[in-house]
Design a protein around this motif. Structure first.
Motif, PDB file in Angstrom:
ATOM      1  N   ALA A  65      98.375 -99.578 -24.015  1.00  0.00           N
ATOM      2  CA  ALA A  65      96.945 -98.904 -23.587  1.00  0.00           C
ATOM      3  C   ALA A  65      95.553 -99.355 -24.276  1.00  0.00           C
ATOM      4  CB  ALA A  65      97.219 -97.186 -23.658  1.00  0.00           C
ATOM      5  N   ALA A  66      94.444 -99.339 -23.023  1.00  0.00           N
ATOM      6  CA  ALA A  66      93.223 -99.473 -23.872  1.00  0.00           C
ATOM      7  C   ALA A  66      92.903 -98.583 -23.523  1.00  0.00           C
ATOM      8  CB  ALA A  66      92.670-100.869 -23.671  1.00  0.00           C
ATOM      9  N   GLY A  67      91.090 -98.072 -24.240  1.00  0.00           N
ATOM     10  CA  GLY A  67      90.502 -97.303 -24.149  1.00  0.00           C
ATOM     11  C   GLY A  67      88.686 -97.214 -24.574  1.00  0.00           C
ATOM     12  N   VAL A  68      88.426 -96.324 -24.715  1.00  0.00           N
ATOM     13  CA  VAL A  68      87.216 -95.822 -25.530  1.00  0.00           C
ATOM     14  C   VAL A  68      87.363 -94.244 -26.772  1.00  0.00           C
ATOM     15  CG1 VAL A  68      84.803 -95.125 -24.942  1.00  0.00           C
ATOM     16  CG2 VAL A  68      85.620 -96.452 -23.679  1.00  0.00           C
ATOM     17  N   VAL A  69      86.665 -94.719 -27.872  1.00  0.00           N
ATOM     18  CA  VAL A  69      86.802 -94.056 -27.990  1.00  0.00           C
ATOM     19  C   VAL A  69      86.357 -92.489 -27.897  1.00  0.00           C
ATOM     20  CG1 VAL A  69      86.734 -92.682 -30.943  1.00  0.00           C
ATOM     21  CG2 VAL A  69      88.299 -95.154 -30.780  1.00  0.00           C
ATOM     22  N   GLU A  70      86.853 -90.972 -27.773  1.00  0.00           N
ATOM     23  CA  GLU A  70      85.995 -89.309 -27.280  1.00  0.00           C
ATOM     24  C   GLU A  70      85.571 -89.164 -29.000  1.00  0.00           C
ATOM     25  OE1 GLU A  70      87.251 -86.204 -25.144  1.00  0.00           O
ATOM     26  OE2 GLU A  70      86.626 -88.221 -23.616  1.00  0.00           O
TER      27      GLU A  70
END
Length: 361
Positions: A65-70
């Motif tokens: 997975a890839a994503g944005v730190v919230e």
């Protein structure tokens, strides 16, 4: 405040996966909540569903997975809100005996989040490989997050989180393939084609792809295979020897992980050649080899865990090579799907119709 999000859950051995509402807690010390943007459908997730990893159901599936730190918890300095990250399941501890000996790629005590994610009734979920990213958000340890170029496509670089990295690393890190080498790769799915792409990137002179499926051999040529062997029509060992001046390959990668292919890889090596096992066997499998052949052929018999990668070193480097057009990661993405289509993606993967289906969130 805890978040309720949609996620893919496996509730029992062999049962179709379900899309359920799960509860993701606020991050505690050392933890991070990541808003997932893309997650590949990996064979390991299917192994979880089938009970091949453990029987600690229910599982929260997904890990490439890839994503944005919230949001981040207390003490987190490694990443901050807004960072674009690829998730990894080898979160190096820095303190175990492997790390202290300068071999962090073999870390024996990798970090995971301490708090559980749960179903809405409070039932704890076991996240796949400590990640659980078939979800709109997931909770991980901060060192499971590796920052990469935010201009990269999430669907592409997220695949570095497992299978593609395992394949590239098996050839480059574990096998040590380099300019002028010959390499054979047995099994040309996502991991095997990762090895082929890695060998091409490293300058291998001859790259031999071996598989029984003509479609997979076609894929292998797209990633840099110079020769192909149809294992349904040819003896693998004889074919590899014919293509390597009668000697065998310098490195042979077994990306299948069954006794038959391991034996083929063992004998398809040159004298003092290297065998790398990256395909994952099942517990009941047994191997028989004449000990004299093990001694007489010399070389190295290696297993490759996660491509012996160091995420902090390898993910940004490989992302940059992809951005430069030198590593065709985008070719691994066969289709983009939704959370509701994961069960169908398992079927297509099992039939060998796709390299990677990628869930987009």
């Amino acid at each position: 405040m805890a978040s309720d999000v949609r996620a893919v859950v496996s509730t029992g051995k062999g049962a179709p996966v379900e899309v359920a509402t799960i509860r993701v807690p606020d991050p505690g010390p050392g933890e991070v909540v990541v808003r997932v943007q893309a997650c590949g459908v990996c064979h390991t997730d299917l192994h979880y569903r089938e009970g091949g990893i453990s029987d600690d159901y229910p599982f929260l599936l997904g890990h490439e997975a890839a994503g944005v730190v919230e949001s981040v918890g207390d003490g987190v300095t490694h990443v901050e809100a807004g960072d674009f990250v690829v998730l990894n399941w080898r979160a190096v501890c820095g303190q175990c005996r492997a790390c202290k000996r300068g071999r962090p790629q073999y870390c024996f005590d990798t970090h995971n989040a301490a708090q559980p994610m749960t179903l809405t009734d409070g039932t704890p979920l076991e996240p796949a490989l400590g990640i659980g990213a078939f979800a709109e958000k997931t909770l991980v340890h901060s060192v499971q997050c590796t920052k990469v170029d935010p201009q990269a496509r999430p669907a592409v670089v997220g695949l570095l989180g497992c299978g593609v990295m395992a394949g590239i690393g098996a050839a480059v890190n574990t096998g040590g393939v380099g300019p002028g080498d010959t390499i054979a790769v047995i099994g040309c799915g996502g991991v095997g084609n990762g090895s082929i792409a890695g060998a091409a990137m490293a300058g291998a002179r001859r790259i031999i792809a071996v598989d029984k499926d003509p479609k997979k051999l076609d894929w292998a040529q797209q990633f840099g295979a110079t020769h192909t062997v149809d294992a349904s029509a040819r003896d693998t060992v004889e074919a590899v020897r014919e293509l390597t001046d009668g000697f065998g390959a310098d490195i042979v990668v077994d990306a299948v992980g069954v006794p038959e292919t391991y034996q083929q890889a063992f004998y398809a090596r040159d004298l003092a050649g290297t065998l790398v096992l990256v395909g994952v066997p099942t517990p009941e499998m047994r191997l028989e080899l004449p000990l004299l052949d093990v001694f007489g052929r010399g070389g190295a018999l290696k297993s490759s865990w996660y491509g012996d990668c160091l995420p902090e070193r390898d993910f940004p480097m490989l992302t940059e090579l992809y951005r430069q057009g030198r590593l065709p990661l985008e070719k691994f993405v066969s289709e983009e799907i939704t959370l509701d289509q994961v069960e169908q993606a398992f079927d297509r993967m099992h039939r060998g119709e796709v390299l990677r289906s990628v869930v987009m969130l």
